[in-house]
Design a protein around this motif. Sequence first.
Motif, PDB file in Angstrom:
ATOM      1  N   LEU A 149      -2.860 -24.089  -2.575  1.00 54.08           N
ATOM      2  CA  LEU A 149      -4.008 -23.362  -3.122  1.00 54.08           C
ATOM      3  C   LEU A 149      -3.704 -22.833  -4.520  1.00 54.08           C
ATOM      4  N   ALA A 178      -5.690 -23.701  -7.960  1.00 49.54           N
ATOM      5  CA  ALA A 178      -6.268 -22.618  -8.758  1.00 49.54           C
ATOM      6  C   ALA A 178      -5.840 -22.682 -10.215  1.00 49.54           C
ATOM      7  N   LEU A 219      -8.404 -16.804  -6.972  1.00 51.59           N
ATOM      8  CA  LEU A 219      -7.690 -17.587  -5.961  1.00 51.59           C
ATOM      9  C   LEU A 219      -6.175 -17.441  -6.114  1.00 51.59           C
ATOM     10  N   ALA A 245      -3.712 -16.296  -3.126  1.00 47.83           N
ATOM     11  CA  ALA A 245      -2.622 -17.176  -2.713  1.00 47.83           C
ATOM     12  C   ALA A 245      -1.265 -16.487  -2.849  1.00 47.83           C
TER      13      ALA A 245
END
Length: 289
Positions: free
Chosen positions: A19, A23, A121, A125
């Motif tokens: 992730l 991002a 994000l 994360a």
Amino acid sequence: MNIRSLTRGDGVVTGAAVLLFIASFLSFRSYDCGSSINCPKEPIGWKPELFPVLPSIFLAGIVAAALVVVARFQPEGRKVIGLGLEQWGIALAVFAAWSSLWTIFGGPDVDQISPGVGQILALIANLVLAVVAALTPRTPALKAPLMGAPQPAPAPYGAPQGYGYPAPGGMQPGAGPSPYGAQAPQATQPYGAQPGPAQAQPQAGGAPAPQPAAAAQPAPAAGGDFTPFWFAVPVNRPLFAEDGSPNQIAELAPGTWYLAVEQRGQALVAQTQDGRRGLLQDTTGIQRG
């Protein structure tokens, strides 16, 4: 490298790193230009003008996840500058989360600039990465193996079989049931009689019938009275070369049954699923099948 050494926490850490990588290619900042046609392009995490966002947020988090996962495949006790790889990964993950937190709350003080999707994000994360990496060594649910032991194909009539599992009833390897589940024939004894040598049956006229010669007993196996058995380890244990050298050839993981074929003092010669044999020096806490 044994992938079964990975834990559930390692799976979450890997997902957070993926992730974080995604991002880094999304907009890090968002601009509210209204009706203006001269609105600047929203930058991504790889833009040089956002330095040091890339190394302190994105790369730091990805490297931290890599260190935590790689630590599972290293022998226990291996350290770098006094700390294990997992400890370095946890420290780097906390640093990346701290950088993300300060960046999102301490950005440019301009009304038209707000955090972008990539920045939000990245914060999520890195927070998940830091928390899970720190809690995995202390939380049983996260320390559980990511992948369970392979299930063998069912045998006819539901009898379990396959490498890596003790036989039913504690039977040792090689002592399988008779075909179709039939039991080996045994001599019957009179009700209440104690097992022992066969008694002579009288013939007609009172003379005892001749008895067959006693069956020959099998010679004891070479190498002492050691009997191979299945066992499982409570934590990851290194398997060294069978000749006693310090070279690690494999790593035994919890949740899998291994075959002990020989005992050397307190150590065991173990055989893995792929047929490799090595010396398990630390046998404390093993579970016998």
